[in-house]
Write an enzyme that holds these catalytic residues in place. Structure first.
Site, PDB file in Angstrom:
ATOM      1  N   ASP A  21       0.869  -1.178   0.000  1.00  0.00           N
ATOM      2  CA  ASP A  21       0.000   0.000   0.000  1.00  0.00           C
ATOM      3  C   ASP A  21       0.906   1.229   0.000  1.00  0.00           C
ATOM      4  O   ASP A  21       2.123   1.103   0.191  1.00  0.00           O
ATOM      5  CB  ASP A  21      -0.905   0.001   1.252  1.00  0.00           C
ATOM      6  CG  ASP A  21      -1.803   1.235   1.326  1.00  0.00           C
ATOM      7  OD1 ASP A  21      -2.404   1.603   0.304  1.00  0.00           O
ATOM      8  OD2 ASP A  21      -1.896   1.857   2.410  1.00  0.00           O
ATOM      9  N   SER A  22       0.290   2.394  -0.146  1.00  0.00           N
ATOM     10  CA  SER A  22       1.073   3.624  -0.074  1.00  0.00           C
ATOM     11  C   SER A  22       1.561   3.890   1.354  1.00  0.00           C
ATOM     12  O   SER A  22       2.475   4.681   1.545  1.00  0.00           O
ATOM     13  CB  SER A  22       0.216   4.805  -0.535  1.00  0.00           C
ATOM     14  OG  SER A  22      -0.927   4.911   0.294  1.00  0.00           O
ATOM     15  N   CYS A  84      -4.502  -1.587  -1.634  1.00  0.00           N
ATOM     16  CA  CYS A  84      -4.675  -0.159  -1.902  1.00  0.00           C
ATOM     17  C   CYS A  84      -5.716  -0.042  -3.016  1.00  0.00           C
ATOM     18  O   CYS A  84      -5.539  -0.629  -4.099  1.00  0.00           O
ATOM     19  CB  CYS A  84      -3.337   0.411  -2.356  1.00  0.00           C
ATOM     20  SG  CYS A  84      -3.412   2.101  -2.968  1.00  0.00           S
ATOM     21  N   GLU A 163      -2.934   8.391   8.540  1.00  0.00           N
ATOM     22  CA  GLU A 163      -1.482   8.252   8.727  1.00  0.00           C
ATOM     23  C   GLU A 163      -1.060   8.824  10.092  1.00  0.00           C
ATOM     24  O   GLU A 163      -0.049   8.427  10.651  1.00  0.00           O
ATOM     25  CB  GLU A 163      -0.710   8.953   7.607  1.00  0.00           C
ATOM     26  CG  GLU A 163      -0.775   8.246   6.248  1.00  0.00           C
ATOM     27  CD  GLU A 163       0.099   6.980   6.154  1.00  0.00           C
ATOM     28  OE1 GLU A 163       1.160   6.924   6.791  1.00  0.00           O
ATOM     29  OE2 GLU A 163      -0.330   6.049   5.437  1.00  0.00           O
ATOM     30  N   CYS A 197     -11.067   2.991   0.429  1.00  0.00           N
ATOM     31  CA  CYS A 197      -9.644   3.304   0.624  1.00  0.00           C
ATOM     32  C   CYS A 197      -9.247   2.537   1.866  1.00  0.00           C
ATOM     33  O   CYS A 197      -9.954   2.588   2.891  1.00  0.00           O
ATOM     34  CB  CYS A 197      -9.439   4.804   0.837  1.00  0.00           C
ATOM     35  SG  CYS A 197      -7.754   5.218   1.346  1.00  0.00           S
ATOM     36  N   HIS A 199      -7.098   3.025   4.001  1.00  0.00           N
ATOM     37  CA  HIS A 199      -6.818   3.853   5.185  1.00  0.00           C
ATOM     38  C   HIS A 199      -8.086   4.124   6.010  1.00  0.00           C
ATOM     39  O   HIS A 199      -8.000   4.379   7.208  1.00  0.00           O
ATOM     40  CB  HIS A 199      -6.246   5.215   4.762  1.00  0.00           C
ATOM     41  CG  HIS A 199      -4.786   5.214   4.417  1.00  0.00           C
ATOM     42  ND1 HIS A 199      -4.291   4.642   3.283  1.00  0.00           N
ATOM     43  CD2 HIS A 199      -3.717   5.735   5.085  1.00  0.00           C
ATOM     44  CE1 HIS A 199      -2.970   4.823   3.244  1.00  0.00           C
ATOM     45  NE2 HIS A 199      -2.603   5.479   4.326  1.00  0.00           N
TER      46      HIS A 199
HETATM   47  N1  DGL Z   1      -4.790   3.257   1.000  1.00  0.00           N
HETATM   48  C1  DGL Z   1      -4.843   3.588  -0.350  1.00  0.00           C
HETATM   49  C2  DGL Z   1      -6.169   3.329  -0.988  1.00  0.00           C
HETATM   50  O1  DGL Z   1      -6.795   2.364  -0.622  1.00  0.00           O
HETATM   51  C3  DGL Z   1      -4.100   4.792  -0.829  1.00  0.00           C
HETATM   52  C4  DGL Z   1      -4.417   6.098  -0.220  1.00  0.00           C
HETATM   53  C5  DGL Z   1      -3.477   7.159  -0.745  1.00  0.00           C
HETATM   54  O2  DGL Z   1      -2.258   6.918  -0.701  1.00  0.00           O
HETATM   55  O3  DGL Z   1      -3.946   8.200  -1.199  1.00  0.00           O
HETATM   56  O4  DGL Z   1      -6.597   3.997  -1.887  1.00  0.00           O
END
Ligand code: DGL
Length: 282
Positions: A21-22, A84, A163, A197, A199
C-alpha cells in the site's frame, strides 16, 4: 523425479505473500489476512515516502505500483495483494499482465460484499480522488448488477488523518461531517457505504459518529475481510496455501521512517508491527 517436483512445489507454497500500500492503510487488509491465513508468511511494503497516492496521475500510480511489486517479487513472494484501492483501480490489470504470480486487488471483493449487503440498491462510495475518478467501483458494481445506483465522494484528507492515527480526534469528525453530508444531497440515499480506501477503516469511529449525526443509516463495507477471503479461496484452489503447521512471520518494509508507521499499526492491529525496516527503491 515426482518427489523432487513435490518438494519444489512445497517450497514455493511456503514462500511469503506480498502485500503493499502507499502507507499504513494496507495494514487493515494485512490484519484480516493474518487472521484468515495465520500460517502464511507475509512481506508488507508501505510506500510511506510517497503517500498519498490518491492525488497522483494514473501514470504515476501505475509506476509506483510496479516499483512496489518489484520489491516484493525480489523477496520471492508467491502472490501479491494490492492492499490499496487507488493502485487496484489503476494498476491491477498491468500487474496481472506483467507478473507471473497471482495478483489480487481489493475492489471486486468488497463490491460483491456491498452488492450482497444493500437492500435498497443504492451504494455509496468514499475513496481517494484517483479511485473515485477511475470509475472502477461503478464498473465493478454494475458488472454485478447494472441497476445498482452508485454515488461517490472523494475524501482526500482522510488519508493523512489515518497516517496520523487521528481516529478519535475532533478534526477527523468535523472533516467526516463535511464529506459525508454529500450523501444527504443525492437522489437515492445509499443504505450501504463502501470504505473504498484501505486507510479509512482506521477512522471508522469518526465516520460512524458523523453518519449518526447526519442521520444517515448506512452499513459500512471495507475491503479487508472480503479480500482476505478471496485470497484464501484462490490460493487454496491453485494449491498454493502454505503447508506450514506453525504461525507464519510478517516482515515489514517502509520507504520512510519506520517508527510512526509501527505506532499507527500498533494502534489498531491485533499483532503490532515488529522490526519495521526502511528500504529505498533503487
Ligand atoms: N490506502 C490507499 C487506498 O486504498 C491509498 C491512499 C493514498 O495513498 O492516497 O486507496
Amino acid at each position: 523425479m515426482f518427489a523432487a517436483q513435490e518438494e519444489l512445489k512445497a517450497r514455493f507454497m511456503d514462500e511469503p505473500i506480498g502485500v503493499f500500500d502507499s502507507g499504513v492503510g494496507g495494514l487493515t487488509v494485512l490484519d484480516a489476512i493474518q487472521k484468515a491465513l495465520p500460517n502464511e508468511s507475509i512481506v508488507y511494503l508501505g510506500d510511506t515516502a510517497r503517500v498519498p497516492y490518491g492525488n497522483r496521475t494514473p501514470e504515476t500510480i501505475v509506476r509506483y505500483a510496479l516499483e512496489c511489486a518489484q520489491v516484493l517479487v525480489e523477496r520471492g513472494v508467491k502472490a501479491i495483494v494490492i492492499a490499496c484501492n487507488t493502485a487496484s483501480a489503476h494498476a491491477l490489470d498491468v500487474l496481472q499482465c506483467e507478473l507471473n504470480i497471482p495478483v489480487f486487488g481489493v475492489i471486486d471483493p468488497v463490491s460483491r460484499e456491498a452488492a450482497r449487503t444493500t437492500r435498497n440498491g443504492a451504494i455509496g462510495l468514499i475513496g481517494t480522488r484517483a479511485t473515485v475518478s477511475s470509475g472502477a467501483y461503478a464498473r465493478a458494481l454494475h458488472a454485478i448488477d447494472p441497476e445498482i445506483v452508485v454515488s461517490a465522494k472523494a475524501c482526500p484528507l482522510f488519508v493523512n488523518l489515518a497516517e496520523e492515527a487521528w481516529a478519535d480526534h475532533e478534526v477527523t469528525y468535523e472533516v467526516a461531517l463535511e464529506y459525508l453530508a454529500y450523501f444527504k444531497t443525492v437522489s437515492q440515499t445509499p443504505d450501504t457505504l463502501i470504505l473504498g480506501c484501505t486507510h479509512y477503516p482506521i477512522l471508522k469511529r469518526a465516520i460512524r459518529r458523523a453518519l449518526d449525526t447526519l442521520g444517515l443509516e448506512m452499513t459500512l463495507c471495507d475491503c479487508a475481510d472480503a479480500t482476505a477471503q478471496v485470497l484464501h479461496d484462490e490460493l487454496a484452489q491453485r494449491g498454493l496455501l502454505s503447508l506450514r503447521k506453525t504461525p507464519g512471520e510478517t516482515h515489514y518494509f517502509v520507504t520512510d521512517a519506520p517508527a510512526p508507521f509501527a505506532a499507527v499499526g500498533a494502534s489498531f492491529m491485533s499483532q503490532a508491527p515488529k522490526d519495521v525496516q526502511h528500504i529505498d527503491f533503487v
